[in-house]
Motif scaffolding. Structure first.
Motif, mmCIF file in Angstrom:
data_model
loop_
_atom_site.group_PDB
_atom_site.id
_atom_site.type_symbol
_atom_site.label_atom_id
_atom_site.label_comp_id
_atom_site.label_asym_id
_atom_site.label_seq_id
_atom_site.Cartn_x
_atom_site.Cartn_y
_atom_site.Cartn_z
ATOM 1 N N SER A 13 -28.036 -0.499 21.536
ATOM 2 C CA SER A 13 -26.571 -1.177 21.090
ATOM 3 C C SER A 13 -25.876 -1.559 22.449
ATOM 4 O O SER A 13 -25.165 -2.591 22.101
ATOM 5 C CB SER A 13 -25.886 -0.102 20.400
ATOM 6 N N ARG A 14 -26.090 -1.057 23.648
ATOM 7 C CA ARG A 14 -25.436 -1.217 24.672
ATOM 8 C C ARG A 14 -26.443 -2.386 25.520
ATOM 9 O O ARG A 14 -25.701 -2.959 26.730
ATOM 10 C CB ARG A 14 -25.263 -0.166 25.425
ATOM 11 N N GLY A 15 -27.415 -2.677 25.083
ATOM 12 C CA GLY A 15 -28.288 -3.640 25.883
ATOM 13 C C GLY A 15 -28.994 -3.005 26.925
ATOM 14 O O GLY A 15 -29.635 -3.852 27.926
ATOM 15 N N ILE A 16 -29.307 -1.800 26.928
ATOM 16 C CA ILE A 16 -29.761 -1.406 28.178
ATOM 17 C C ILE A 16 -31.307 -0.908 27.724
ATOM 18 O O ILE A 16 -31.703 -0.833 26.838
ATOM 19 C CB ILE A 16 -29.036 0.361 28.229
ATOM 20 N N VAL A 17 -32.185 -1.661 28.784
ATOM 21 C CA VAL A 17 -33.802 -1.730 28.845
ATOM 22 C C VAL A 17 -34.201 -0.736 30.060
ATOM 23 O O VAL A 17 -33.714 -1.045 31.200
ATOM 24 C CB VAL A 17 -34.031 -3.005 28.897
ATOM 25 N N ALA A 18 -35.194 -0.221 29.531
ATOM 26 C CA ALA A 18 -35.916 0.738 30.833
ATOM 27 C C ALA A 18 -36.694 -0.225 31.514
ATOM 28 O O ALA A 18 -37.112 -1.049 31.220
ATOM 29 C CB ALA A 18 -36.712 1.798 29.936
ATOM 30 N N ALA A 19 -36.747 0.321 33.067
ATOM 31 C CA ALA A 19 -37.471 -0.365 34.081
ATOM 32 C C ALA A 19 -38.572 0.633 34.505
ATOM 33 O O ALA A 19 -38.020 1.880 34.788
ATOM 34 C CB ALA A 19 -36.514 -0.852 35.004
ATOM 35 N N THR A 20 -39.508 0.127 35.238
ATOM 36 C CA THR A 20 -40.564 0.964 35.957
ATOM 37 C C THR A 20 -40.978 0.235 37.161
ATOM 38 O O THR A 20 -41.424 -1.135 36.980
ATOM 39 C CB THR A 20 -41.802 1.237 35.033
ATOM 40 N N VAL A 21 -40.730 0.887 38.115
ATOM 41 C CA VAL A 21 -40.938 0.357 39.499
ATOM 42 C C VAL A 21 -42.402 0.946 39.825
ATOM 43 O O VAL A 21 -42.600 2.169 40.001
ATOM 44 C CB VAL A 21 -40.099 0.627 40.498
ATOM 45 N N THR A 22 -43.597 0.035 40.237
ATOM 46 C CA THR A 22 -44.726 0.443 40.821
ATOM 47 C C THR A 22 -45.053 0.243 42.223
ATOM 48 O O THR A 22 -44.640 -1.003 42.556
ATOM 49 C CB THR A 22 -45.792 -0.145 39.707
ATOM 50 N N THR A 23 -45.327 1.174 42.883
ATOM 51 C CA THR A 23 -45.223 0.807 44.519
ATOM 52 C C THR A 23 -46.929 1.319 44.600
ATOM 53 O O THR A 23 -47.485 2.167 43.815
ATOM 54 C CB THR A 23 -44.406 1.619 45.264
ATOM 55 N N PRO A 24 -47.377 1.051 45.883
ATOM 56 C CA PRO A 24 -48.646 1.378 46.303
ATOM 57 C C PRO A 24 -48.569 3.022 46.643
ATOM 58 O O PRO A 24 -47.544 3.504 46.746
ATOM 59 C CB PRO A 24 -49.052 0.884 47.865
ATOM 60 N N GLU A 25 -49.852 3.813 46.443
ATOM 61 C CA GLU A 25 -49.720 4.878 46.628
ATOM 62 C C GLU A 25 -49.638 5.270 47.916
ATOM 63 O O GLU A 25 -50.444 4.810 48.733
ATOM 64 C CB GLU A 25 -51.212 5.657 45.941
ATOM 65 N N ARG A 26 -48.655 6.251 48.233
ATOM 66 C CA ARG A 26 -48.476 6.673 49.534
ATOM 67 C C ARG A 26 -48.823 8.105 50.061
ATOM 68 O O ARG A 26 -49.366 8.273 51.163
ATOM 69 C CB ARG A 26 -46.896 6.750 50.048
ATOM 70 N N SER A 27 -48.977 9.062 49.026
ATOM 71 C CA SER A 27 -49.451 10.462 49.334
ATOM 72 C C SER A 27 -50.450 10.765 48.224
ATOM 73 O O SER A 27 -50.320 10.230 46.908
ATOM 74 C CB SER A 27 -48.112 11.258 49.332
ATOM 75 N N PRO A 28 -50.898 11.791 48.428
ATOM 76 C CA PRO A 28 -51.912 12.337 47.077
ATOM 77 C C PRO A 28 -50.954 12.746 46.141
ATOM 78 O O PRO A 28 -49.846 13.279 46.178
ATOM 79 C CB PRO A 28 -52.471 13.662 47.901
ATOM 80 N N PRO A 29 -51.534 12.762 44.790
ATOM 81 C CA PRO A 29 -50.768 13.068 43.742
ATOM 82 C C PRO A 29 -50.200 14.572 43.826
ATOM 83 O O PRO A 29 -50.953 15.389 44.307
ATOM 84 C CB PRO A 29 -51.697 13.002 42.419
ATOM 85 N N GLY A 30 -48.882 14.735 43.399
ATOM 86 C CA GLY A 30 -48.519 16.077 43.586
ATOM 87 C C GLY A 30 -47.968 16.358 44.695
ATOM 88 O O GLY A 30 -47.088 17.434 44.958
ATOM 89 N N ALA A 31 -47.966 15.523 45.876
ATOM 90 C CA ALA A 31 -47.606 15.980 47.250
ATOM 91 C C ALA A 31 -45.885 15.752 47.271
ATOM 92 O O ALA A 31 -45.360 16.307 48.362
ATOM 93 C CB ALA A 31 -48.255 15.133 48.261
ATOM 94 N N ASP A 32 -45.743 15.065 46.387
ATOM 95 C CA ASP A 32 -44.011 14.537 46.430
ATOM 96 C C ASP A 32 -43.145 15.635 45.779
ATOM 97 O O ASP A 32 -42.199 15.507 45.438
ATOM 98 C CB ASP A 32 -43.929 13.214 45.789
ATOM 99 N N GLY A 33 -43.919 16.868 45.321
ATOM 100 C CA GLY A 33 -42.946 17.816 44.717
ATOM 101 C C GLY A 33 -42.343 17.703 43.495
ATOM 102 O O GLY A 33 -41.542 17.994 42.995
ATOM 103 N N GLY A 34 -43.347 16.725 42.633
ATOM 104 C CA GLY A 34 -43.029 16.520 41.017
ATOM 105 C C GLY A 34 -42.284 15.311 40.834
ATOM 106 O O GLY A 34 -41.721 14.965 39.673
ATOM 107 N N ALA A 35 -42.018 14.385 41.881
ATOM 108 C CA ALA A 35 -41.437 13.255 41.587
ATOM 109 C C ALA A 35 -42.156 12.255 40.515
ATOM 110 O O ALA A 35 -41.422 11.685 39.650
ATOM 111 C CB ALA A 35 -41.567 12.298 42.743
ATOM 112 N N ASP A 36 -43.519 12.436 40.066
ATOM 113 C CA ASP A 36 -44.168 11.850 38.990
ATOM 114 C C ASP A 36 -43.514 12.389 37.716
ATOM 115 O O ASP A 36 -43.402 11.897 36.756
ATOM 116 C CB ASP A 36 -45.858 11.910 39.289
ATOM 117 N N SER A 37 -43.464 13.600 37.809
ATOM 118 C CA SER A 37 -43.046 14.147 36.644
ATOM 119 C C SER A 37 -41.728 13.649 36.226
ATOM 120 O O SER A 37 -41.198 13.544 35.155
ATOM 121 C CB SER A 37 -43.306 15.761 36.273
ATOM 122 N N ARG A 38 -40.752 13.664 37.322
ATOM 123 C CA ARG A 38 -39.485 13.295 36.987
ATOM 124 C C ARG A 38 -39.541 11.870 36.550
ATOM 125 O O ARG A 38 -38.611 11.401 35.684
ATOM 126 C CB ARG A 38 -38.561 13.627 38.341
#
Length: 137
Positions: A61-86
């Motif tokens: 109703s407010r015209g808000i659309v979800a966005a996803t930013v994709t960047t190159p992989e910089r570190s092994p999965p999980g090394a960021d302390g859970g940023a992927d799950s957030r």
């Protein structure tokens, strides 16, 4: 806890008291009434889904659309302390999310609704290759 609140074997007054202790003072009176209604009907477990659907309707109703930013992989999965799950949680709630794609080499892509903005090195190279192929035909 949810099973006890939804259980018809437990008297409604006990279930009501548990919900009021759990949510009282933390949510609006309308939200508490909704939780009590769902409890009375044995459907308290769907409360998170109801909340997510309400949020989606408000965003729409407010015209808000979800966005996803994709960047190159910089570190092994999980090394960021859970940023992927957030990021996944924010996407579920309709907010901005982040993903990684090792094939990007550099730059980033942004997806806003059904629109894709490609500012990646890979995308630029593909567009350059397309122009070169068209020029030689």
């Amino acid at each position: 806890m949810t099973r006890d609140v939804d259980s018809p074997a437990v008297a409604f007054e006990h279930r009501r008291k548990a919900v009021e202790e759990l949510l009282g003072g933390h949510v609006s009176p309308q939200a508490l009434n909704l939780a009590l209604l769902l409890t009375k009907r044995g459907r308290f477990a769907i409360l998170p889904s109801v909340g997510a659907e309400y949020d989606a309707l408000v965003r729409k109703s407010r015209g808000i659309v979800a966005a996803t930013v994709t960047t190159p992989e910089r570190s092994p999965p999980g090394a960021d302390g859970g940023a992927d799950s957030r990021g996944a949680a924010r996407r579920e709630q309709g907010g901005a999310g982040t993903d990684t794609d090792p094939s990007l080499v550099g730059g980033l892509t942004v997806r806003i609704g059904d629109r894709l903005i490609d500012a990646s090195v890979r995308g630029r190279l593909e567009r350059l290759r397309g122009r070169l192929v068209q020029g030689t035909s």
